[in-house]
Design an enzyme around this catalytic site. Structure first.
Site, PDB file in Angstrom:
ATOM      1  CE  LYS A  74      -3.987   1.875   2.611  1.00 17.43           C
ATOM      2  NZ  LYS A  74      -4.921   1.624   3.737  1.00 17.43           N
ATOM      3  CB  SER A 149      -8.311   3.673   2.969  1.00 20.44           C
ATOM      4  OG  SER A 149      -7.454   2.916   3.813  1.00 20.44           O
ATOM      5  CB  SER A 173      -8.598   0.431   5.398  1.00 14.67           C
ATOM      6  OG  SER A 173      -9.242   1.669   5.400  1.00 14.67           O
TER       7      SER A 173
HETATM    8  N1  GLN Z   1     -13.243   3.843   6.259  1.00  7.79           N
HETATM    9  C1  GLN Z   1     -12.673   4.094   7.533  1.00  7.79           C
HETATM   10  C2  GLN Z   1     -12.265   5.542   7.638  1.00  7.79           C
HETATM   11  O1  GLN Z   1     -12.481   6.241   6.711  1.00  7.79           O
HETATM   12  C3  GLN Z   1     -11.535   3.157   7.801  1.00  7.79           C
HETATM   13  C4  GLN Z   1     -10.249   3.596   7.234  1.00  7.79           C
HETATM   14  C5  GLN Z   1      -9.125   2.649   7.539  1.00  7.79           C
HETATM   15  O2  GLN Z   1      -9.324   1.547   8.040  1.00  7.79           O
HETATM   16  N2  GLN Z   1      -7.922   3.116   7.265  1.00  7.79           N
HETATM   17  O3  GLN Z   1     -11.725   5.986   8.603  1.00  7.79           O
END
Ligand code: GLN
Length: 476
Positions: A74, A149, A173
Site C-alpha cells: 500500500k 481505503s 480498510s
Molecule cells: N473507512 C474508515 C475511515 O475512513 C476506515 C479507514 C481505515 O481503516 N484506514 O476511517
C-alpha cells in the site's frame, strides 16, 4: 494468478524462476492497470530483485518461504528509495528514506516487492475516491468502487496483478475492500504486526495485514510479517494465544452470530449470503451460538471521534516545511496554511477539523473521553461473547460495491459503510473477510472475528469455509 504458496514452492524447487513469476505480474499490470488504477507505481528494481533470488537459489541458498512471490505494497508503507505518497498531494514528491519492518521481513523471506497501490488519502475513506491520484475501479464492474481505503491493494489481488498485497486497517480498510472485491483480507490483532515504517493514521487502531485469494496464503505471509519488533513498542511476541493451531475443520467450533449485525433494513441478499455461510459451518458440526454485542450500535460514533482525533495529531507533521509539498506564504503561519490547505484533500481536512474540535479544551471530556469509555464497553462485549464462542460470524460490509460518485458528496453515508468493521479495531481483535458469494455479479464478504492473538481460529474457520465453497476461485 497462482497462489503464493504454489509460486514459492515452484521457485524453491527450481520448477520455475522468480523472474518468470514477477514478469507475469508486471505483464498483468501493464495490460490491466490503466483501466483499474490500482497501482500508482511499479518498482523499477523488481526484475533485478527477482533475478537475485534466482541466483541465490541456483547457489543452493534457502531464500525463504515467499521465494519469488510478487507482492504489492500500500502507498503508505515505506520501501527505501521508492515514492510513498499515501495517496496525497502533500507527499507527491516524497521518497521513502528507509524500509518499513514489513518491507524488510518480506524481502528476508524471498518476496519481490513490485509496486505501490492506490489508496484513500492517508487511509481515510471507504472507496479510494479520496485519493489525489483518482479512484481505483472494481474489477467486477469498473463503474463501481473497490472499497477503501486499501482499494488499490484489493484490486491488485482481485485482478491477478499479484497473489499478495498489503493493506492497513484502522476501521475496516483491509476487510471492506476485500469483501467488495471478492478476496480474503485480514486485519490482525493490534500488536501482531509492526507498524514501523507505516504512515501513522490512528495509532491506537492501525494494523497492517494481507490481501490474498486463499486463507492459506494469508497465514503464510502473516508467519513472515508478525512478531515482536523493537521499533514498534506495541508489538507482541509470536505464538501468543494461538490455541486452535493445527485443529482442522469446523467440528466443535463455536460460531457466534451477533443479533445486532443482522438488523432489518440491511441488504437482504447480503444477509442471506452470510447466513448461508453460517449454515455451512453448522452442517459440518460447528455449534452456532446466538450472541449479543449490545454496545455495537455506538461503535461507529465512537470510532468517528477517536479516529479523527488521533489522525489530526499524527498529520500535524505535514507542515510544508519538514517534507512534502510546500507552498510558501509571507509568514510561517501562512506557509502552514497554504501548504496544508493545498496539499490535503477535502476529507483529510474534514477529519483534522473534526479531530481538533473533539479533543480541544472544554470538549474533550464530552467527546474524546466519552468515546474512549464506549470503546471499553465494546471491548467488554467481545470479552463476554468470546466466553461462549470461538469465532464471531457477521457481514463485512452492509452494501455491495456502489457506483463511483454515489456516496462521494455525502461523508456520513460513506462513514456508515464502516458499521460492521470498526468494532474489531476498537476492541483490538483480529478479523478477516472471506468471500461468501455473489449478488448481481458482485462479491459479498463474510467477516470472522476472534479473540486477541487468536488468528489461528480465523485461519481454521476460513480454511474450512474455503474447502467447502468455491467463491474465492471465481475471477473478475
Ligand atoms: N473507512 C474508515 C475511515 O475512513 C476506515 C479507514 C481505515 O481503516 N484506514 O476511517
Amino acid at each position: 494468478m497462482e497462489t503464493a504458496i504454489n509460486i514459492a514452492t515452484d521457485v524453491r524447487s527450481g520448477k520455475r524462476t522468480a523472474e518468470s513469476a514477477v514478469r507475469e505480474s508486471l505483464d498483468a499490470i501493464e495490460s490491466g492497470n490503466e483501466k483499474l488504477n490500482a497501482l500508482l507505481g511499479v518498482f523499477a528494481s523488481a526484475i533485478e530483485d527477482a533475478r537475485e533470488i534466482d541466483r541465490r537459489i541456483a547457489a543452493g541458498e534457502d531464500v525463504g518461504v515467499l521465494a519469488g512471490v510478487p507482492i504489492v505494497m500500500k502507498d503508505n508503507m515505506l520501501v527505501k528509495g521508492e515514492r510513498c505518497s499515501a495517496g496525497s498531494r502533500i507527499l507527491e514528491n516524497y521518497d521513502a528514506p528507509y524500509d518499513a519492518t514489513v518491507t524488510k521481513r518480506l524481502r528476508a523471506a524471498g518476496a519481490v516487492l513490485i509496486g505501490r497501490a492506490n489508496m484513500d488519502e492517508f487511509a481515510m475513506g471507504s472507496s479510494t475516491e479520496n485519493s489525489h491520484y483518482g479512484p481505483s475501479r472494481n474489477p467486477w464492474d469498473v463503474s463501481r468502487v473497490p472499497g477503501g481505503s486499501s482499494g488499490g491493494s484489493a484490486v491488485a489481488v482481485a485482478a491477478g496483478f499479484a497473489p499478495i498485497a498489503l493493506g492497513s486497517d484502522t476501521g475496516g480498510s483491509i476487510r471492506q475492500p476485500a469483501a467488495l472485491c471478492g478476496i480474503v483480507g485480514l486485519k490482525p490483532t493490534y500488536g501482531r504486526v509492526s507498524r514501523h515504517g507505516l504512515m501513522a493514521l490512528s495509532s491506537s487502531l492501525d494494523q497492517i495485514g494481507p490481501f490474498t485469494r486463499t486463507v492459506e496464503d494469508a497465514e503464510l505471509v502473516m508467519s513472515v510479517m508478525q512478531g515482536e519488533d523493537e521499533m514498534d513498542a506495541t508489538t507482541a511476541a509470536d505464538g501468543e494465544g494461538s490455541k486452535a493451531e493445527r485443529i482442522e475443520g469446523a467440528k466443535g467450533l463455536r460460531v457466534g452470530v451477533p443479533k445486532e449485525y443482522f438488523v432489518d433494513g440491511m441488504d437482504e441478499n447480503i444477509k442471506k449470503s452470510v447466513l448461508d455461510a453460517v449454515a455451512e459451518f453448522e452442517r459440518a458440526g460447528a455449534e452456532i451460538v446466538p450472541i449479543s454485542l449490545p454496545t455495537a450500535e455506538y461503535a461507529l460514533a465512537a470510532y468517528y471521534v477517536i479516529q479523527p482525533c488521533e489522525a489530526a495529531s499524527n498529520l500535524g507533521r505535514f507542515d510544508g516545511i519538514r517534507f512534502g509539498y510546500s507552498s510558501e506564504g509571507q509568514t510561517l503561519l501562512e506557509t502552514y496554511e497554504r501548504s496544508r490547505g493545498e496539499g490535503f484533500g477535502a476529507e483529510t481536512q474534514r477529519r483534522i477539523i473534526l479531530g481538533t474540535f473533539v479533543s480541544s479544551a472544554g470538549y474533550s471530556d464530552a467527546f474524546y473521553k466519552k468515546a474512549s469509555k464506549v470503546r471499553t464497553l465494546i471491548k467488554r462485549d467481545f470479552d463476554e461473547a468470546f466466553k461462549r464462542c470461538d469465532v464471531i460470524a457477521a457481514p463485512t460490509s452492509p452494501s455491495l460495491a456502489w457506483a463511483i460518485g454515489e456516496k462521494f458528496a455525502d461523508p456520513l453515508s460513506m462513514y456508515l459503510s464502516d458499521i460492521y468493521t470498526v468494532s474489531a479495531n476498537l476492541a483490538t481483535i483480529p478479523a478477516m473477510s472471506v468471500p461468501c458469494g455473489f449478488v448481481d455479479g458482485l462479491p459479498v464478504g463474510l467477516q470472522l472475528m476472534a479473540r486477541p492473538f487468536d488468528e489461528a481460529s480465523l485461519y481454521r474457520a476460513g480454511k474450512f469455509y474455503q474447502s467447502v465453497t468455491d467463491h474465492h476461485l471465481k475471477t473478475a
